[in-house]
Design a protein around this motif. Structure first.
Motif, PDB file in Angstrom:
ATOM      1  N   LEU D 166       0.861  -1.269   0.196  1.00 39.31           N
ATOM      2  CA  LEU D 166       0.067   0.068  -0.040  1.00 39.31           C
ATOM      3  C   LEU D 166       0.818   1.220  -0.078  1.00 39.31           C
ATOM      4  O   LEU D 166       0.363   2.226  -0.641  1.00 39.31           O
ATOM      5  CB  LEU D 166      -0.829  -0.093   1.338  1.00 39.31           C
ATOM      6  N   ASP D 167       1.887   1.141   0.643  1.00 32.99           N
ATOM      7  CA  ASP D 167       2.818   2.501   0.779  1.00 32.99           C
ATOM      8  C   ASP D 167       3.399   2.797  -0.515  1.00 32.99           C
ATOM      9  O   ASP D 167       3.399   3.945  -0.995  1.00 32.99           O
ATOM     10  CB  ASP D 167       3.993   2.046   1.744  1.00 32.99           C
ATOM     11  N   ASP D 168       3.610   1.949  -1.464  1.00 35.49           N
ATOM     12  CA  ASP D 168       4.464   2.077  -2.770  1.00 35.49           C
ATOM     13  C   ASP D 168       3.239   2.753  -3.708  1.00 35.49           C
ATOM     14  O   ASP D 168       3.513   3.507  -4.465  1.00 35.49           O
ATOM     15  CB  ASP D 168       4.867   0.648  -3.246  1.00 35.49           C
ATOM     16  N   ILE D 169       1.934   2.106  -3.434  1.00 35.16           N
ATOM     17  CA  ILE D 169       1.051   2.631  -4.213  1.00 35.16           C
ATOM     18  C   ILE D 169       0.697   4.004  -3.925  1.00 35.16           C
ATOM     19  O   ILE D 169       0.405   4.899  -4.776  1.00 35.16           O
ATOM     20  CB  ILE D 169      -0.521   1.738  -3.889  1.00 35.16           C
ATOM     21  N   MET D 170       0.735   4.513  -2.573  1.00 35.85           N
ATOM     22  CA  MET D 170       0.356   5.675  -2.316  1.00 35.85           C
ATOM     23  C   MET D 170       1.583   6.650  -2.492  1.00 35.85           C
ATOM     24  O   MET D 170       1.050   7.931  -2.630  1.00 35.85           O
ATOM     25  CB  MET D 170       0.029   5.759  -0.486  1.00 35.85           C
ATOM     26  N   SER D 171       2.669   6.175  -2.803  1.00 34.88           N
ATOM     27  CA  SER D 171       3.690   7.178  -2.925  1.00 34.88           C
ATOM     28  C   SER D 171       4.099   7.271  -4.418  1.00 34.88           C
ATOM     29  O   SER D 171       5.005   8.230  -4.786  1.00 34.88           O
ATOM     30  CB  SER D 171       5.010   6.968  -2.115  1.00 34.88           C
ATOM     31  N   ALA D 172       3.300   6.549  -5.324  1.00 37.20           N
ATOM     32  CA  ALA D 172       3.657   6.898  -6.754  1.00 37.20           C
ATOM     33  C   ALA D 172       3.188   7.924  -7.293  1.00 37.20           C
ATOM     34  O   ALA D 172       2.259   8.606  -6.963  1.00 37.20           O
ATOM     35  CB  ALA D 172       3.314   5.664  -7.502  1.00 37.20           C
ATOM     36  N   ASN D 173       3.930   8.568  -8.366  1.00 39.89           N
ATOM     37  CA  ASN D 173       3.574   9.552  -9.225  1.00 39.89           C
ATOM     38  C   ASN D 173       2.561   9.266 -10.108  1.00 39.89           C
ATOM     39  O   ASN D 173       1.598   9.985 -10.533  1.00 39.89           O
ATOM     40  CB  ASN D 173       4.694  10.407  -9.521  1.00 39.89           C
ATOM     41  N   VAL D 174       2.739   8.087 -10.880  1.00 38.49           N
ATOM     42  CA  VAL D 174       2.091   7.523 -11.908  1.00 38.49           C
ATOM     43  C   VAL D 174       1.839   6.034 -11.836  1.00 38.49           C
ATOM     44  O   VAL D 174       3.050   5.565 -11.157  1.00 38.49           O
ATOM     45  CB  VAL D 174       2.511   7.776 -13.406  1.00 38.49           C
ATOM     46  N   ILE D 175       0.727   5.381 -11.958  1.00 40.82           N
ATOM     47  CA  ILE D 175       0.804   3.905 -11.826  1.00 40.82           C
ATOM     48  C   ILE D 175       0.481   3.396 -12.957  1.00 40.82           C
ATOM     49  O   ILE D 175      -0.612   3.985 -13.652  1.00 40.82           O
ATOM     50  CB  ILE D 175      -0.199   3.384 -10.603  1.00 40.82           C
ATOM     51  N   ILE D 176       1.099   2.127 -13.597  1.00 40.34           N
ATOM     52  CA  ILE D 176       0.606   1.447 -14.727  1.00 40.34           C
ATOM     53  C   ILE D 176       0.261   0.195 -14.129  1.00 40.34           C
ATOM     54  O   ILE D 176       1.061  -0.666 -13.651  1.00 40.34           O
ATOM     55  CB  ILE D 176       1.774   1.303 -15.728  1.00 40.34           C
ATOM     56  N   ALA D 177      -1.213  -0.171 -14.274  1.00 38.94           N
ATOM     57  CA  ALA D 177      -1.755  -1.487 -13.908  1.00 38.94           C
ATOM     58  C   ALA D 177      -1.908  -2.224 -14.969  1.00 38.94           C
ATOM     59  O   ALA D 177      -2.680  -1.976 -16.040  1.00 38.94           O
ATOM     60  CB  ALA D 177      -3.031  -1.039 -13.173  1.00 38.94           C
ATOM     61  N   VAL D 178      -1.099  -3.345 -15.038  1.00 38.99           N
ATOM     62  CA  VAL D 178      -1.017  -4.499 -16.105  1.00 38.99           C
ATOM     63  C   VAL D 178      -1.576  -5.783 -15.839  1.00 38.99           C
ATOM     64  O   VAL D 178      -1.092  -6.289 -14.765  1.00 38.99           O
ATOM     65  CB  VAL D 178       0.699  -4.684 -16.339  1.00 38.99           C
ATOM     66  N   ALA D 179      -2.749  -5.906 -16.476  1.00 43.79           N
ATOM     67  CA  ALA D 179      -3.371  -7.463 -16.355  1.00 43.79           C
ATOM     68  C   ALA D 179      -4.208  -7.710 -17.572  1.00 43.79           C
ATOM     69  O   ALA D 179      -4.618  -7.022 -18.286  1.00 43.79           O
ATOM     70  CB  ALA D 179      -4.488  -6.958 -15.212  1.00 43.79           C
ATOM     71  N   GLY D 180      -4.257  -9.323 -17.609  1.00 49.20           N
ATOM     72  CA  GLY D 180      -4.883  -9.678 -18.641  1.00 49.20           C
ATOM     73  C   GLY D 180      -6.213 -10.445 -17.979  1.00 49.20           C
ATOM     74  O   GLY D 180      -6.756  -9.810 -17.107  1.00 49.20           O
ATOM     75  N   MET D 181      -6.659 -11.443 -18.530  1.00 48.14           N
ATOM     76  CA  MET D 181      -8.007 -12.147 -17.905  1.00 48.14           C
ATOM     77  C   MET D 181      -8.912 -11.183 -17.616  1.00 48.14           C
ATOM     78  O   MET D 181      -9.373 -10.514 -18.815  1.00 48.14           O
ATOM     79  CB  MET D 181      -7.568 -12.736 -16.589  1.00 48.14           C
ATOM     80  N   GLU D 182      -9.186 -10.972 -16.374  1.00 49.09           N
ATOM     81  CA  GLU D 182     -10.623  -9.699 -16.205  1.00 49.09           C
ATOM     82  C   GLU D 182     -10.072  -8.567 -15.906  1.00 49.09           C
ATOM     83  O   GLU D 182     -10.928  -7.484 -15.946  1.00 49.09           O
ATOM     84  CB  GLU D 182     -11.574 -10.423 -15.217  1.00 49.09           C
ATOM     85  N   GLY D 183      -8.795  -8.135 -15.909  1.00 47.66           N
ATOM     86  CA  GLY D 183      -8.236  -6.864 -15.692  1.00 47.66           C
ATOM     87  C   GLY D 183      -8.520  -6.283 -14.578  1.00 47.66           C
ATOM     88  O   GLY D 183      -8.585  -4.748 -14.464  1.00 47.66           O
ATOM     89  N   ALA D 184      -9.255  -6.938 -13.462  1.00 46.08           N
ATOM     90  CA  ALA D 184      -9.765  -6.147 -12.374  1.00 46.08           C
ATOM     91  C   ALA D 184      -8.607  -5.227 -11.487  1.00 46.08           C
ATOM     92  O   ALA D 184      -8.936  -4.392 -10.774  1.00 46.08           O
ATOM     93  CB  ALA D 184     -10.363  -7.118 -11.326  1.00 46.08           C
ATOM     94  N   LEU D 185      -7.508  -5.602 -11.862  1.00 47.63           N
ATOM     95  CA  LEU D 185      -6.337  -4.853 -11.008  1.00 47.63           C
ATOM     96  C   LEU D 185      -6.260  -3.368 -11.187  1.00 47.63           C
ATOM     97  O   LEU D 185      -6.349  -2.663 -10.207  1.00 47.63           O
ATOM     98  CB  LEU D 185      -4.830  -5.257 -11.655  1.00 47.63           C
ATOM     99  N   ALA D 186      -6.839  -3.019 -12.368  1.00 46.83           N
ATOM    100  CA  ALA D 186      -6.726  -1.608 -12.662  1.00 46.83           C
ATOM    101  C   ALA D 186      -7.699  -0.857 -11.992  1.00 46.83           C
ATOM    102  O   ALA D 186      -7.671   0.314 -11.287  1.00 46.83           O
ATOM    103  CB  ALA D 186      -7.008  -1.391 -14.140  1.00 46.83           C
TER     104      ALA D 186
END
Lengths: 251, 251, 251, 251, 251, 251, 251, 251
Positions: D166-186
């Protein structure tokens, strides 16, 4: 800015009749003005008054009247309004000298000119339900100065009717084949005619016609060569392209 | 059976130089020969020797050689073979005087004629990967007697390259806009050019380009008027249609 | 529960100011409260009152009023209501101090703040019919504290209009390219601009535009790099993403 | 021709140091050079040497070497080659100083610069099979001067792994969410993070994943706001867009 | 015809209490009567009066009343009517003792029984707009004798709300995850819960949600195992399947 | 951290056996460990050693061996590897005690346990070509402790074969209906059986079966209630869901 | 022009009773007149008065009356009007002796003839909502002289009802299987019956039935051989094809 | 168990020649044998030896040999193996007396019988590339006892070739129209012929033909009545359905 205008401007700079800063300003917008005036439409516009086209769908009668008046004020006298429903047409007619073509859903300000194209544009439909799209193409083509011949309800389910008009097919300069359902008309005409054929798929049909997709795919895959396809129900596009082809090299 | 031949035959009947039964026999197959000869292609064929086209995909070199020889025996000297891979071309060359255009995947028997169309056909591509489809269109158009100007890799990602060739766009008689991916080139050219534009979508791209569907839909929905679309990667169709348009009313 | 609060609670346990069972209870929901408070939105909410967003489509005016009042009671003063039709807006206005943006179909409670982003968000549309989606993006962006510049009806069919605004394109911090039909605008702007471009496809078009799919695919396949796409007609999403980008590192 | 150059030239005309005809010649190609130099890429290019990008798919090693050498001769020292398979990379390495990133299928000429963006780009994948697309994005972002943090295999099937970062997610300036299948990660990341999120669907999956369409649609319809989507497997596009965002207003 | 009945019949034949021809007649239809009576529904029906289900969509209130009365006459006292709009419900209520569930669009004749399943069915929705489909599932499940727990508006855009109910998720026997848009809720719940999860996609969304296709594909491709999907908006099917699972091995 | 551990820790704080700072450190990672241990899988894991699953597609034999060994080192003795081709299986067997199920393309480390579910899982296929998907489901279900009964090649083209097994259908606890082409088997079984039915569409078929889409749509639209659908060819998912249902409330 | 007519004409030429120019004229249109009269429809028309069919959808009552009267004036007494809504039917009845079949949405002028086909056409539907399409087929078949047996609501969800009519299925000459949703009825009947089966998909269903596509694909992929499919909701086409088959070799 | 056998058995019971328990045993499996023998195929099988069909795709030569031998042992002497590639055919020929039809990809054990249908089946193709699908239909039809007439390469691009065979079209009892690309052949033949037409779409084409979808949609939407469609490339299905129609009422 053409070469002559450029020379003139540089001359003025050389003769100090214009300051360098003012000249810079003139150059700044030049590339796009160049682009603007390079467009033959506008060359033609300067010479002969080019017709303007308004896409009427989704616009209120009030909006259309306003746009139309603004165009008229700019000195354009001939305006084509597509996808104009009869109620809007009725209202506009109270304010402007509109001629309304009900089946084509087209309104026209100004006159339909005498044909000045190279030949005849033949517009054939598969069924009677394809006629509105065909008429949009026909009135558009007439508005842009073409002789149009209508050949309606000659679909492949009764292919003898099509062949009964073989002479017309053979003597046309451009043909627009209008069909919904399976759109086979374009292939059959494309297999007979020697002139360019524009295929206009219509949304006529039901079930697996998917609002014209079946006809569109059929036309794109036509085994007959020399067929160009426009969007589903895009009668204006078909008529306009046919007119462009029919005026190539025209005086 | 053309009108002259018909008159001749009836004359012979009237003059009793041929029995009615023999005349009946001659007529028996006539309706379809009529249809056959009514096709302007064949009128042209009689006058000047019309090129034949073979679709090479899915045919063995042996089959292509056989078909080609049969055409040559019928007196046709100019043959265009599309979708011909280099291996088949190599084999055919051992038997027949084939000229092979590697990028276009086209083989030609006979000569490419001097251009006899009304103007110039401009073929523009969005990227370098669109060139094979463009070359199929280009060689086809040249084979049918057109002057072709190539303008490759002028896609909208670097739109200044396209505008650097504004003069060529303005002076073309027909333009073929070749593009994969999002196919925006057709709209941009269609928005500038005044001549008919044929949009040729290619299967170049990946992911949601769906083998050319994105480009195809883009081109069908072009906001620029006067654009006709052919099937994905159908370079032959684009070149052939361009040639038809460029020869309209031609001497 | 942040580290400070955790220390405080443990201190209380160590000092027996709270029973272990009560402490357990406090911990039980802590992980999710942690998650909850870890969300920057809420940090911002604590500092400055964060705007709330209500998706108005499919909700009655009664439901919207009820949700709005509940938010106001929680101390949030700025509320954005999207997809709000004019009839519902009319009714809500009788109860609540709603500002209604007809074209954007957005209602706002509270004030549009002074811009506090890093730069300007430019919103360009291909045609006039794309304006509603563009306005949804524009009002959203303004509501979240951005300076918005509108550049409407600059589609590629008349590309000179787009180039006439080259300076605006070059000086924007984020651009939202709004287009239906073939969606080529995003590629053309993406090919010129150096800032991030958000492509917003609209459902404008007919036939094979398939309610925006053609534009969507076109934008996803853009040959121009640096383009991110949002859902068809998702003006709010485009405006919100643009605002996020425009506030990055912002004070 | 920039404003300074233009002024200089006009000065020379005013001072008669150059003939009007010679000036005309210089202007002839100017409009497009103007457009050309107006592109910030090239302003940057002049200042600092901009990296060039070659799309390697469908090109032979010979073609790539030729293009690369032509770029090097023009003074560009940093070149990124995407979609480069290992065999081509092996051959090119014999001629050119290529660094090859096997998983990313990227080859690089020159150096990866020190990060000069505003913050950190976080790249998260749903599974291990999404890593190739993620690496294409990562190496691209690094090549354009960004600090990249990789967070792989944190898909929603084991959502605790995602929350552990969570800390990494909160401190990022831009995030690239990469996913196949159902892509829920984004959607999940979009629901937590406060920074812009770029959703990169991959073609990983089978059956009704339709080569990435399921993930793509999922991402376009994300209920989380502030998500921009790129084409399926378009790691380069995601990395490039992230870099653009991360350098906004950057020194 | 079960074994006992068969023996009885053969006994009668052996004892000549029935003619062979009459016995043949009895056998002729036996296979299908077998099939008929073999259906547990009907065994249950004989024992306890099984609820009947009427699909109300596209039926007039008159038709529904007629069908309902015919069922009541056959001794069935509990009837579930799905997809019943409020106007039809209003009319039917004048004739029959109908209980109407407005949000679920379900009408019920008879009583909702006390829960007799093995555990609790949890029904979670992503948003408030998914509630109608969820309620169709909930009322269906209750009608078939299940305890239902509702957990609405816990979509992944605010994932902390979902985790605040972790205990409920862990203690459910079956979960129905109801979501439109990108349908990520099913994957997130499927990744946490240990019981069977039924994914119910809804048609909520716009643009590229394509009336629920995005959610459907997302759910079919869920990276979480143990998820079964029903048709878009098929709340009845989800509730019925959940009830079947929840009654397995039930007394 | 479960409640007992939490109490213990707080006790230690209250009794000053641990410093507050050390306690803080222990709490810091607790939320996610909580989430982690809250997952019943892992509760089960602690009690009995839970089987792990590796998705073998697209992984090299080396990668699979490495992952497997890492799992074995963590004390898990039972591992299921899906989508494992025979060549990879052959290589892995040289290093690890792998049992390989050729038709199912599944490899297993450890033992298939004695069935401990509530009843029998019946797996029926429409044709012999559907057997691989069925076997993936069957071996998966067996691996997770279920009795599996196979009923292959009972498709609706020869529906009498299906009815010959009516008793098996009636006595199953869960049924997996596996079919490609038109997938009607799921509806027919769903119309007869009283237990939950999992529909597993396969990619078997040609032409308009579109790699399983026809079967998938058929199953989603089944007129029989109580059918849940998994992704095309997702035998593992079907087997795993069936196992979950079959173990509900199981000891 | 048949052989006899040809001989007569040549005779006249030989006998100079007709000028060669007039004979030429007669020949000019002959091929298509030949085609025209070669169509058995018209041979039959000459002999017995063939029924005419009008597609009523999208036509006003006025247009239908006009077309009908024109047909009646040409001596055709039996006319079938499909897709005729009840309001138009009401208006037409005031002018013409129309019999209206409400469920089938068919109007008939003239009489339904006594059946003169080879056998019985059985029309089976999956549900009651499929009846309108079935009735369109039934009335069409009756109008063209066939005995029709209706077997409605025998879908696979209650397959025992279908088997209760096994005798009817076995004794039919042609069967039309009408079903929406998953369309499994066609496969089940195709697997039992020995006569040709025409599958008629209907648009009944919701969600992923996609307006009949699921049923259509299901029927096209039927594992039962000897099934031919018509368009979604195309009851007329199914009835007409069934009639053609049922009259083969008929006197 | 047919009626005669049933009577016999009951007689034995009445005459106490068989115990009731033994009779019960005999009945136990009877219902499905009943169903089995009720199928006319099997009545025919008893009378004349019915041909069996094996779908060869995806089966090894070993599997095919095994299935074939099992059928032969059951007394069936005529077996049709479809989708059999030449390599498998070569291997099988070493063991079994297989006749192989290379173009049709069909192998036959036993003899092709003398035609015993009511008339002639005409099989027409649009191009030469459609011949494999056509041959699958042709050999299938011949194998089931039909006279087949082939009419290949008569597509609408050269429609005169089709009309040259008008007599054959008019005298056929059933016609199979085989075409890929835009599939217009089915409509043209359907518009001329009076007999039932089976439309067989092929996957021939490229680009937007989508592997036969364009042809399939075209055929489903045929404006010509009396056309039934089979799956893409399903030559066997077309031939089998044609045979069923051609044998209706046959002695």
């Amino acid at each position: 800015m053409n070469q002559k205008q450029l020379k003139l401007l540089l001359q003025m700079v050389a003769e100090r009749k214009i300051s360098i800063d003012d000249a810079v300003l003139k150059f700044k917008k030049a590339p796009f003005e160049d682009l603007f005036f390079a467009r033959p439409d506008h060359h033609r516009a300067l010479r002969q008054g080019i017709p303007e086209v308004i896409y009427g769908a989704g616009k209120t009668s009030g909006q259309i009247i306003k746009i139309t008046q603004s165009i008229l004020e700019n000195g354009e006298n001939n305006i084509l309004i597509t996808r104009l429903d009869s109620e809007n047409a009725r209202i506009i007619t109270q304010t402007l000298p509109l001629k309304y073509f009900e089946t084509a859903k087209i309104g026209i300000i100004g006159d339909i000119p005498s044909p000045n194209g190279k030949g005849k544009i033949l517009i054939a439909t598969g069924g009677t339900t394809d006629i509105p799209a065909a008429e949009e193409a026909a009135v558009t083509a007439e508005f842009f100065g073409n002789e149009v011949q209508r050949l309606y309800d000659v679909g492949v389910a009764g292919i003898h009717r099509l062949f009964a008009s073989l002479d017309d097919i053979m003597s046309a300069n451009v043909i627009i084949a209008v069909a919904g359902m399976e759109g086979a008309l374009a292939s059959v005409i494309g297999g007979i005619a020697n002139c360019p054929v524009i295929a206009l798929p219509t949304s006529i049909g039901y079930g697996a016609s998917f609002g014209g997709i079946a006809a569109l795919l059929s036309m794109l895959n036509s085994c007959a060569s020399g067929v160009g396809v426009v969007n589903i129900d895009n009668g204006f596009g078909a008529g306009f392209l046919a007119s462009k082809i029919n005026h190539l090299g025209g005086s």
